[in-house]
Design a protein around this motif. Structure first.
Motif, mmCIF file in Angstrom:
data_model
loop_
_atom_site.group_PDB
_atom_site.id
_atom_site.type_symbol
_atom_site.label_atom_id
_atom_site.label_comp_id
_atom_site.label_asym_id
_atom_site.label_seq_id
_atom_site.Cartn_x
_atom_site.Cartn_y
_atom_site.Cartn_z
ATOM 1 N N ILE A 1 0.844 -1.198 0.000
ATOM 2 C CA ILE A 1 0.000 0.000 0.000
ATOM 3 C C ILE A 1 0.879 1.248 0.000
ATOM 4 C CG2 ILE A 1 -1.791 1.251 1.258
ATOM 5 C CD1 ILE A 1 -2.787 -1.407 2.314
ATOM 6 N N VAL A 2 1.928 1.210 0.800
ATOM 7 C CA VAL A 2 2.856 2.350 0.862
ATOM 8 C C VAL A 2 3.519 2.568 -0.497
ATOM 9 C CG1 VAL A 2 5.071 3.081 1.827
ATOM 10 C CG2 VAL A 2 3.268 2.237 3.347
ATOM 11 N N GLU A 3 3.875 1.472 -1.146
ATOM 12 C CA GLU A 3 4.507 1.571 -2.470
ATOM 13 C C GLU A 3 3.585 2.284 -3.467
ATOM 14 O OE1 GLU A 3 4.743 -1.968 -4.833
ATOM 15 O OE2 GLU A 3 6.717 -1.439 -5.601
ATOM 16 N N THR A 4 2.308 1.885 -3.458
ATOM 17 C CA THR A 4 1.340 2.525 -4.356
ATOM 18 C C THR A 4 1.289 4.024 -4.101
ATOM 19 O OG1 THR A 4 0.019 0.525 -4.153
ATOM 20 C CG2 THR A 4 -1.044 2.423 -5.183
ATOM 21 N N LEU A 5 1.200 4.377 -2.837
ATOM 22 C CA LEU A 5 1.059 5.789 -2.488
ATOM 23 C C LEU A 5 2.296 6.586 -2.890
ATOM 24 C CD1 LEU A 5 -0.562 8.002 -1.149
ATOM 25 C CD2 LEU A 5 0.407 7.327 1.043
ATOM 26 N N ARG A 6 3.467 6.033 -2.579
ATOM 27 C CA ARG A 6 4.692 6.795 -2.819
ATOM 28 C C ARG A 6 5.065 6.838 -4.294
ATOM 29 N NH1 ARG A 6 9.393 5.722 1.117
ATOM 30 N NH2 ARG A 6 9.917 7.862 0.548
ATOM 31 N N THR A 7 4.502 5.907 -5.096
ATOM 32 C CA THR A 7 4.709 5.968 -6.537
ATOM 33 C C THR A 7 4.019 7.200 -7.110
ATOM 34 O OG1 THR A 7 4.721 3.580 -6.586
ATOM 35 C CG2 THR A 7 4.422 4.675 -8.693
ATOM 36 N N HIS A 8 2.894 7.550 -6.498
ATOM 37 C CA HIS A 8 2.086 8.618 -7.075
ATOM 38 C C HIS A 8 2.165 9.950 -6.346
ATOM 39 C CE1 HIS A 8 0.383 5.955 -10.018
ATOM 40 N NE2 HIS A 8 0.119 5.079 -9.092
ATOM 41 N N GLU A 9 2.605 9.924 -5.100
ATOM 42 C CA GLU A 9 2.649 11.176 -4.356
ATOM 43 C C GLU A 9 3.985 11.294 -3.625
ATOM 44 O OE1 GLU A 9 -0.731 12.035 -1.792
ATOM 45 O OE2 GLU A 9 -2.013 10.948 -3.188
ATOM 46 N N PRO A 10 4.527 12.504 -3.597
ATOM 47 C CA PRO A 10 5.797 12.682 -2.892
ATOM 48 C C PRO A 10 5.574 12.790 -1.378
ATOM 49 C CG PRO A 10 5.089 14.749 -3.884
ATOM 50 C CD PRO A 10 4.027 13.763 -4.183
ATOM 51 N N VAL A 11 5.406 11.667 -0.734
ATOM 52 C CA VAL A 11 5.212 11.701 0.715
ATOM 53 C C VAL A 11 6.335 10.926 1.397
ATOM 54 C CG1 VAL A 11 2.708 11.982 0.701
ATOM 55 C CG2 VAL A 11 3.686 9.703 0.604
ATOM 56 N N GLY A 12 6.622 11.290 2.627
ATOM 57 C CA GLY A 12 7.665 10.624 3.394
ATOM 58 C C GLY A 12 7.187 9.277 3.918
ATOM 59 N N ARG A 13 8.150 8.489 4.412
ATOM 60 C CA ARG A 13 7.829 7.160 4.906
ATOM 61 C C ARG A 13 6.780 7.162 6.013
ATOM 62 N NH1 ARG A 13 11.484 3.257 3.163
ATOM 63 N NH2 ARG A 13 13.171 4.358 2.154
ATOM 64 N N ALA A 14 7.024 8.001 7.012
ATOM 65 C CA ALA A 14 6.152 8.007 8.188
ATOM 66 C C ALA A 14 4.741 8.427 7.792
ATOM 67 C CB ALA A 14 6.713 8.947 9.250
ATOM 68 N N GLU A 15 4.679 9.464 6.961
ATOM 69 C CA GLU A 15 3.395 9.953 6.489
ATOM 70 C C GLU A 15 2.672 8.878 5.667
ATOM 71 O OE1 GLU A 15 1.517 12.538 6.665
ATOM 72 O OE2 GLU A 15 0.414 12.750 4.774
ATOM 73 N N ALA A 16 3.423 8.192 4.790
ATOM 74 C CA ALA A 16 2.833 7.144 3.960
ATOM 75 C C ALA A 16 2.279 6.031 4.841
ATOM 76 C CB ALA A 16 3.877 6.588 2.997
ATOM 77 N N LYS A 17 3.033 5.665 5.858
ATOM 78 C CA LYS A 17 2.570 4.590 6.737
ATOM 79 C C LYS A 17 1.303 5.004 7.471
ATOM 80 C CE LYS A 17 3.571 1.358 10.304
ATOM 81 N NZ LYS A 17 4.441 0.672 11.227
ATOM 82 N N ARG A 18 1.294 6.251 7.929
ATOM 83 C CA ARG A 18 0.111 6.714 8.656
ATOM 84 C C ARG A 18 -1.119 6.665 7.746
ATOM 85 N NH1 ARG A 18 -2.837 10.768 8.964
ATOM 86 N NH2 ARG A 18 -1.624 12.026 7.514
ATOM 87 N N ARG A 19 -0.926 7.105 6.496
ATOM 88 C CA ARG A 19 -2.075 7.115 5.584
ATOM 89 C C ARG A 19 -2.509 5.700 5.210
ATOM 90 N NH1 ARG A 19 -1.296 11.433 0.933
ATOM 91 N NH2 ARG A 19 -3.023 10.257 0.057
ATOM 92 N N ALA A 20 -1.534 4.787 5.087
ATOM 93 C CA ALA A 20 -1.887 3.394 4.790
ATOM 94 C C ALA A 20 -2.709 2.803 5.927
ATOM 95 C CB ALA A 20 -0.621 2.571 4.552
ATOM 96 N N LEU A 21 -2.318 3.110 7.161
ATOM 97 C CA LEU A 21 -3.055 2.600 8.317
ATOM 98 C C LEU A 21 -4.473 3.176 8.353
ATOM 99 C CD1 LEU A 21 -0.283 2.653 11.059
ATOM 100 C CD2 LEU A 21 -1.340 0.642 10.030
ATOM 101 N N ASP A 22 -4.583 4.469 8.043
ATOM 102 C CA ASP A 22 -5.907 5.091 7.997
ATOM 103 C C ASP A 22 -6.786 4.415 6.950
ATOM 104 O OD1 ASP A 22 -5.197 6.829 9.906
ATOM 105 O OD2 ASP A 22 -4.940 8.587 8.601
ATOM 106 N N MET A 23 -6.150 4.124 5.821
ATOM 107 C CA MET A 23 -6.905 3.507 4.725
ATOM 108 C C MET A 23 -7.361 2.102 5.109
ATOM 109 S SD MET A 23 -7.824 4.637 1.804
ATOM 110 C CE MET A 23 -9.291 3.715 1.396
ATOM 111 N N LEU A 24 -6.481 1.348 5.774
ATOM 112 C CA LEU A 24 -6.872 0.008 6.223
ATOM 113 C C LEU A 24 -8.025 0.096 7.213
ATOM 114 C CD1 LEU A 24 -3.409 -1.776 6.635
ATOM 115 C CD2 LEU A 24 -5.209 -2.352 5.015
ATOM 116 N N ALA A 25 -7.999 1.126 8.044
ATOM 117 C CA ALA A 25 -9.107 1.311 8.976
ATOM 118 C C ALA A 25 -10.382 1.664 8.220
ATOM 119 C CB ALA A 25 -8.768 2.398 9.991
ATOM 120 N N ALA A 26 -10.227 2.442 7.130
ATOM 121 C CA ALA A 26 -11.393 2.855 6.352
ATOM 122 C C ALA A 26 -12.070 1.678 5.661
ATOM 123 C CB ALA A 26 -10.993 3.896 5.310
#
Lengths: 277, 253
Positions: free
Chosen positions: A112-137
């Protein structure tokens, strides 16, 4: 309202040694921010239609269309790099079986982090946080734990939720779901559809829901396209499925057994050659 | 009357994992019995145990009043034949239909193989023009017909059906279901069918058992299920789920 996707006279064909196989033969439709169902049996061209829009047609396949326009972008003229930038970011696709569509040697979180970081310039920690939010969603109760699991360690329903999370994390405008629940148990199927329904409505995405199950599609979508042998034979609002006119649609509806009705033998579909034209 | 199939306290365990626990059921000759449940409910394991492809840990299985022991003789295998879910995986890719149908006959020492193969193909509506084709030259529905012919060619008394139509298109499913019904009537066969699709099970079966996590939840008549006369919440949930998606359901959030 401007259409999100405009498809006109789409044709997909595959040259083979024994002649050209025309999988899709002149499909036209427009899609707004709505749920469109494409229904048909195997070989009807429903999946190839979805793949052509996504840009995932097999290398030797030939795509022709009067128009294939995604929100102002001409997909027919787009270069490979442009298509790649669209794919996953603005058009996403959920496939049938999470056992095959997830990478088996990468943890769910990393994918999930790979998908996000391929398309958006986000840092590791931020990407992980968003992946966790998405899994919760997608209604995964313990996102932290699932984040670190490999696809073989989760159930089919959980895998499909992870797949949906991965597809939605970059915030696509169009989601193509190709038989997203066919590999799942009935009860899990409804949970996954509920999640999909909720997220599509909340984010105002367009959805193309491809399935062989006419009843399921009509209970989930706003509009249904019925395909047979590469062509659209009928298009109708999902709520008015019982008013279907085409003998193929009617036959398809009729031949399914139903709880509480006794029909022995079941009516079978009498395929007419003129349906193909 | 001796039941065609009687199962007493059947249990199947794979090392520490209990796949099936304390299942008892009885199917009358000529009856059609359904097993319903989600993946992991043990419904397929039950069928495989009856067919003799999965070792039984506890309990007993009796076919026509004869208890099947740890070591079964050939005749008892012949009586119970199985049709599998995936017609793409259950037929040998490098054998012709003729060869596929000949194999069980040769194993069980049947005579008149020629006549039996022609008759078996006719019976499932394929005709002898299909006899020397390979399975990749057949459609999904045609393959499933070959699988049914292969099971019936040994003249079994019980046919075990493991999701026989779930890999098929709806229109082809209707054809195969009709074929199965017609064969059952013609040959007085006993069916035990596994399916996750309640509509298919209630269509083909008189009675059914709902299973969950390797245990039976409830046993009831198809008519009662259709009328909503169920006692267990789990069955009720399955019944609701089979009615399709409802928009208002999504109000969970």
């Amino acid at each position: 309202m401007r259409a999100l996707l405009d498809v006109e006279d789409l044709r997909v064909s595959f040259p083979t040694r024994t002649g050209v196989i025309e999988a899709v033969r002149g499909v036209s439709f427009t899609l707004g921010r709505e749920r469109l169902g494409i229904v048909g049996e195997s070989g009807s061209g429903k999946s190839q239609t979805g793949r052509a829009i996504m840009g995932l047609t097999a290398e030797h396949g030939v795509i022709a269309a009067g128009k294939l326009d995604f929100n102002g972008t001409d997909l027919l003229k787009a270069s490979k790099a442009e298509r790649r930038a669209l794919r996953g970011k603005r058009i996403a696709m959920v496939l049938q079986d999470p056992k095959y569509s997830l990478n088996p040697v990468m943890t769910i979180g990393r994918q999930i982090v790979e998908t996000l970081r391929t398309h958006e310039p986000v840092g590791r920690a931020e990407a992980k946080r968003r992946a966790l939010d998405m899994l919760a969603a997608v209604q995964i109760r313990d996102p932290e734990r699932v984040f670190g699991l490999y696809p073989h360690e989760v159930s089919g329903g959980m895998g499909q939720r992870a797949m949906i999370a991965m597809m939605l994390i970059a915030g696509p405008e169009l989601l193509i779901a190709d038989e997203p629940t066919s590999a799942l148990d009935v009860t899990v199927q409804l949970d996954v559809l509920g999640i999909l329904n909720h997220l599509v409505a909340e984010r105002g995405m367009g959805l193309i829901f491809i399935s062989h199950d006419l009843r399921l599609v009509s209970s989930f979508c706003d509009r249904v396209i019925v395909m047979y042998a590469g062509r659209i034979v009928e298009e109708l609002p999902a709520a008015r499925l019982s008013d279907a006119q085409h003998p193929y649609t009617r036959g398809l509806l009729n031949c399914m057994p139903e709880i509480g009705t006794e029909r022995h033998p079941l009516p079978v579909l009498d395929r007419k050659p003129e349906w193909k034209t | 009357m001796t039941p065609a199939l009687a199962i007493e306290g059947l249990g199947v365990a794979f090392d520490d994992f209990v796949a099936l626990e304390d299942v008892s059921l009885s199917v009358a000759p000529g009856e059609s019995f359904g097993l319903v449940g989600e993946s992991g409910s043990g419904k397929s394991t039950l069928l495989r145990a009856v067919a003799g492809v999965t070792p039984v840990s506890t309990g007993a299985i009796a076919v026509d009043g004869m208890i099947l022991g740890k070591r079964r003789d050939k005749a008892s295998y012949r009586k119970v034949q199985m049709v599998f879910q995936d017609p793409y995986g259950s037929l040998h890719p490098r054998q012709t239909v003729d060869r596929l149908l000949l194999e069980p006959l040769a194993i069980h020492g049947f005579d008149d193989t020629e006549g039996r193969i022609v008759h078996a193909l006719d019976e499932v509506g394929l005709g002898s023009s299909f006899r020397f084709r390979y399975s990749h030259q057949l459609s999904g529905g045609q393959r499933q017909r070959v699988a049914i012919a292969r099971a019936l060619i040994l003249e079994p008394s019980i046919l075990l059906l493991d999701e026989p139509t779930s890999a098929l298109d709806a229109s082809v499913q209707a054809e195969v279901l009709n074929l199965l019904e017609q064969l059952r009537a013609a040959r007085q066969l006993t069916f035990v069918m596994v399916s996750h699709d309640l509509a298919v099970v209630t269509h083909l079966c008189d009675r059914l058992m709902v299973m969950q996590n390797g245990r039976p939840v409830e046993e009831l008549a198809s008519a009662d299920l259709a009328a909503g006369k169920v006692t267990q919440d789990y069955t009720r949930g399955l019944l609701a789920a089979s009615k399709g998606f409802r928009r208002e359901r999504s109000g969970w959030s």
